[in-house]
Design an enzyme around this catalytic site. Structure first.
Site, PDB file in Angstrom:
ATOM      1  N   SER A  72       0.624  -1.167  -0.075  1.00 27.58           N
ATOM      2  CA  SER A  72       0.111   0.119  -0.010  1.00 27.58           C
ATOM      3  C   SER A  72       0.732   1.388  -0.079  1.00 27.58           C
ATOM      4  O   SER A  72       2.086   1.082   0.540  1.00 27.58           O
ATOM      5  CB  SER A  72      -0.837  -0.034   1.056  1.00 27.58           C
ATOM      6  N   LYS A 121       0.026  -0.094  15.143  1.00 25.91           N
ATOM      7  CA  LYS A 121      -1.353  -0.471  15.555  1.00 25.91           C
ATOM      8  C   LYS A 121      -1.875  -1.633  15.127  1.00 25.91           C
ATOM      9  O   LYS A 121      -2.659  -2.413  15.515  1.00 25.91           O
ATOM     10  CB  LYS A 121      -2.357   0.744  15.309  1.00 25.91           C
ATOM     11  N   ASP A 122      -1.032  -2.142  13.998  1.00 26.11           N
ATOM     12  CA  ASP A 122      -1.412  -3.486  13.368  1.00 26.11           C
ATOM     13  C   ASP A 122      -0.773  -4.591  13.854  1.00 26.11           C
ATOM     14  O   ASP A 122      -1.106  -5.749  13.487  1.00 26.11           O
ATOM     15  CB  ASP A 122      -1.009  -3.280  11.979  1.00 26.11           C
ATOM     16  N   SER A 151     -13.364   0.167  11.657  1.00 27.37           N
ATOM     17  CA  SER A 151     -12.743  -0.197  13.015  1.00 27.37           C
ATOM     18  C   SER A 151     -13.875  -0.296  14.037  1.00 27.37           C
ATOM     19  O   SER A 151     -14.712   0.625  14.231  1.00 27.37           O
ATOM     20  CB  SER A 151     -11.916   0.849  13.511  1.00 27.37           C
ATOM     21  N   LEU A 152     -13.921  -1.234  14.811  1.00 24.71           N
ATOM     22  CA  LEU A 152     -14.830  -1.568  15.850  1.00 24.71           C
ATOM     23  C   LEU A 152     -14.756  -0.432  17.039  1.00 24.71           C
ATOM     24  O   LEU A 152     -15.736  -0.147  17.577  1.00 24.71           O
ATOM     25  CB  LEU A 152     -14.749  -2.874  16.388  1.00 24.71           C
ATOM     26  N   ARG A 153     -13.331  -0.175  17.132  1.00 24.27           N
ATOM     27  CA  ARG A 153     -13.148   0.894  18.199  1.00 24.27           C
ATOM     28  C   ARG A 153     -13.615   2.323  17.939  1.00 24.27           C
ATOM     29  O   ARG A 153     -14.249   2.866  18.618  1.00 24.27           O
ATOM     30  CB  ARG A 153     -11.549   1.085  18.158  1.00 24.27           C
ATOM     31  N   ARG A 154     -13.604   2.647  16.468  1.00 20.94           N
ATOM     32  CA  ARG A 154     -14.179   3.824  16.137  1.00 20.94           C
ATOM     33  C   ARG A 154     -15.730   3.712  16.156  1.00 20.94           C
ATOM     34  O   ARG A 154     -16.281   4.635  16.633  1.00 20.94           O
ATOM     35  CB  ARG A 154     -13.571   4.261  14.604  1.00 20.94           C
ATOM     36  N   ARG A 178     -13.705  -0.213   3.679  1.00 19.06           N
ATOM     37  CA  ARG A 178     -12.349  -0.855   3.659  1.00 19.06           C
ATOM     38  C   ARG A 178     -11.626  -0.132   2.471  1.00 19.06           C
ATOM     39  O   ARG A 178     -12.073   0.492   1.676  1.00 19.06           O
ATOM     40  CB  ARG A 178     -12.509  -2.361   3.479  1.00 19.06           C
ATOM     41  N   ASN A 230      -7.479   1.186   0.988  1.00 17.02           N
ATOM     42  CA  ASN A 230      -6.391   2.126   1.442  1.00 17.02           C
ATOM     43  C   ASN A 230      -6.987   3.616   1.477  1.00 17.02           C
ATOM     44  O   ASN A 230      -8.032   3.916   1.145  1.00 17.02           O
ATOM     45  CB  ASN A 230      -5.227   1.815   0.310  1.00 17.02           C
ATOM     46  N   VAL A 231      -6.096   4.588   1.718  1.00 16.97           N
ATOM     47  CA  VAL A 231      -6.576   5.601   2.199  1.00 16.97           C
ATOM     48  C   VAL A 231      -7.324   6.353   0.830  1.00 16.97           C
ATOM     49  O   VAL A 231      -8.242   7.256   0.799  1.00 16.97           O
ATOM     50  CB  VAL A 231      -5.414   6.688   2.571  1.00 16.97           C
ATOM     51  N   ARG A 286     -10.650   5.224   0.125  1.00 20.70           N
ATOM     52  CA  ARG A 286     -11.564   5.486   1.105  1.00 20.70           C
ATOM     53  C   ARG A 286     -11.998   7.065   0.839  1.00 20.70           C
ATOM     54  O   ARG A 286     -13.181   7.200   1.040  1.00 20.70           O
ATOM     55  CB  ARG A 286     -11.055   5.411   2.726  1.00 20.70           C
ATOM     56  N   CYS A 317      -5.981  -5.520  16.953  1.00 26.72           N
ATOM     57  CA  CYS A 317      -6.444  -4.315  16.371  1.00 26.72           C
ATOM     58  C   CYS A 317      -8.036  -4.423  16.032  1.00 26.72           C
ATOM     59  O   CYS A 317      -8.163  -3.232  15.579  1.00 26.72           O
ATOM     60  CB  CYS A 317      -5.672  -4.006  15.283  1.00 26.72           C
TER      61      CYS A 317
END
Length: 311
Positions: A12, A82-83, A128-131, A148, A150-151, A154, A241
């Site tokens: 990526s 974070k990964d 993200s479940l966190r977000r 989902r 890459n930047v 998205r 993560c």
């Protein structure tokens, strides 16, 4: 240390930026060093049409790189910290954790300036479940939809009108020159970052002492201490993560402050605590925070998700 180094990296744009950042630092530090990149496809890169939380497991973006380290194909791997799962495989180690920059999550929209200005029923994208959990805790009137890619993928989905807003990591947008797309940096009071968010981890073989010593200049002590606490928290809850937890450590004058949450995916329950102590006790601080939240309702949240905490 060998004079030719091979860095393993995902393909990526963001992963390549990160690997080149480390490669350039190594070349500046030792101009006689030859550094090359080897592109490696991970499981997380192959499965792009399923939310990460449904894929399950740990190491979605790291396992293949670690296999190449263990078989000697590459000399080091560069990861978004974070990964990286809390447990590093036998035979490997983290040789350095870079200084953390741009730790926040970013609110991105073409229509609205802030999370607070989104109208009820607006669609906001994140994988993200966190977000998701923290967004719904703050704004239960929003529709959170999976996102989902890459930047750039998205951002294109946002520009195509599939979402009213999306949440991305500030670090990724900054590194790829997309900081102009940031409308709002979400404060930690609203959105606690992921474990290790904003930092890079450099992983290598544990027995390669000369390379570990050569990489030591890249290690930032304060970030490493904060990451130690954050990763100890993650290990204690047996998380990855892809679980709805956030942990963020900061160091000031020798004291580590750790803010952490365990949240229900629908935002209906958030267990939150702040833990402090000396930097030398970083790992213990992380475990203490995890135990506090597990006893405060976090254990039930994780058990309902099929996760059995270590403590």
């Amino acid at each position: 240390m060998k004079r030719n180094l091979t860095i393993g990296t995902r393909r990526s744009q963001l992963a390549l930026w990160q690997a080149n950042y480390v490669a350039d630092a190594l070349r500046r530090h030792d101009p006689e060093l030859s550094v090359q990149l080897q592109h490696i496809v991970t499981q997380g890169d192959k499965i792009l049409d399923v939310p990460l939380a449904r894929i399950g497991g740990k190491g979605l973006f790291t396992t293949e790189l670690e296999r190449r380290l263990l078989d000697g194909t590459i000399d080091l791997a560069v990861h978004s910290l974070k990964d990286l799962p809390a447990d590093v495989p036998d035979g490997l180690c983290l040789a350095a954790i870079t200084a953390r920059h741009h730790v926040h999550d970013a609110f991105v929209s073409n229509t609205y300036a802030t999370l607070e200005s989104l109208p009820a029923g607006a669609c906001i994208g994140t994988s993200s479940l966190r977000r998701r959990a923290q967004l719904l805790h703050t704004r239960p009137d929003l529709v959170v939809s999976d996102l989902r890619g890459n930047v750039d993928t998205r951002l294109k989905k946002l520009d195509d009108g599939q979402y009213d807003a999306i949440i991305l990591a500030e670090a990724g947008l900054q590194r790829l020159g997309r900081a102009d797309r940031i409308c709002q940096l979400l404060p930690v009071t609203t959105m606690i970052p992921a474990v290790g968010q904003g930092a890079l981890a450099i992983e290598t073989r544990a027995d390669d002492m000369s390379l570990r010593q050569a990489l030591a200049f890249l290690n930032d002590q304060d970030t490493a201490a904060a990451a130690t606490a954050e990763r100890a928290f993650l290990a204690a809850i047996n998380g990855s993560c892809q679980v709805p937890v956030g942990v963020y450590g900061t160091v000031r004058n020798g004291t580590l402050t750790l803010q952490s949450i365990i949240a229900a995916p629908d935002g209906s329950q958030v267990c939150r605590t702040t833990t402090q102590g000396p930097v030398a006790d970083s790992a213990a601080i992380g475990k203490e925070a995890a135990c506090t939240l597990l006893d405060d309702g976090g254990r039930r949240i994780l058990t309902d998700l099929g996760i059995t905490p270590t403590y």
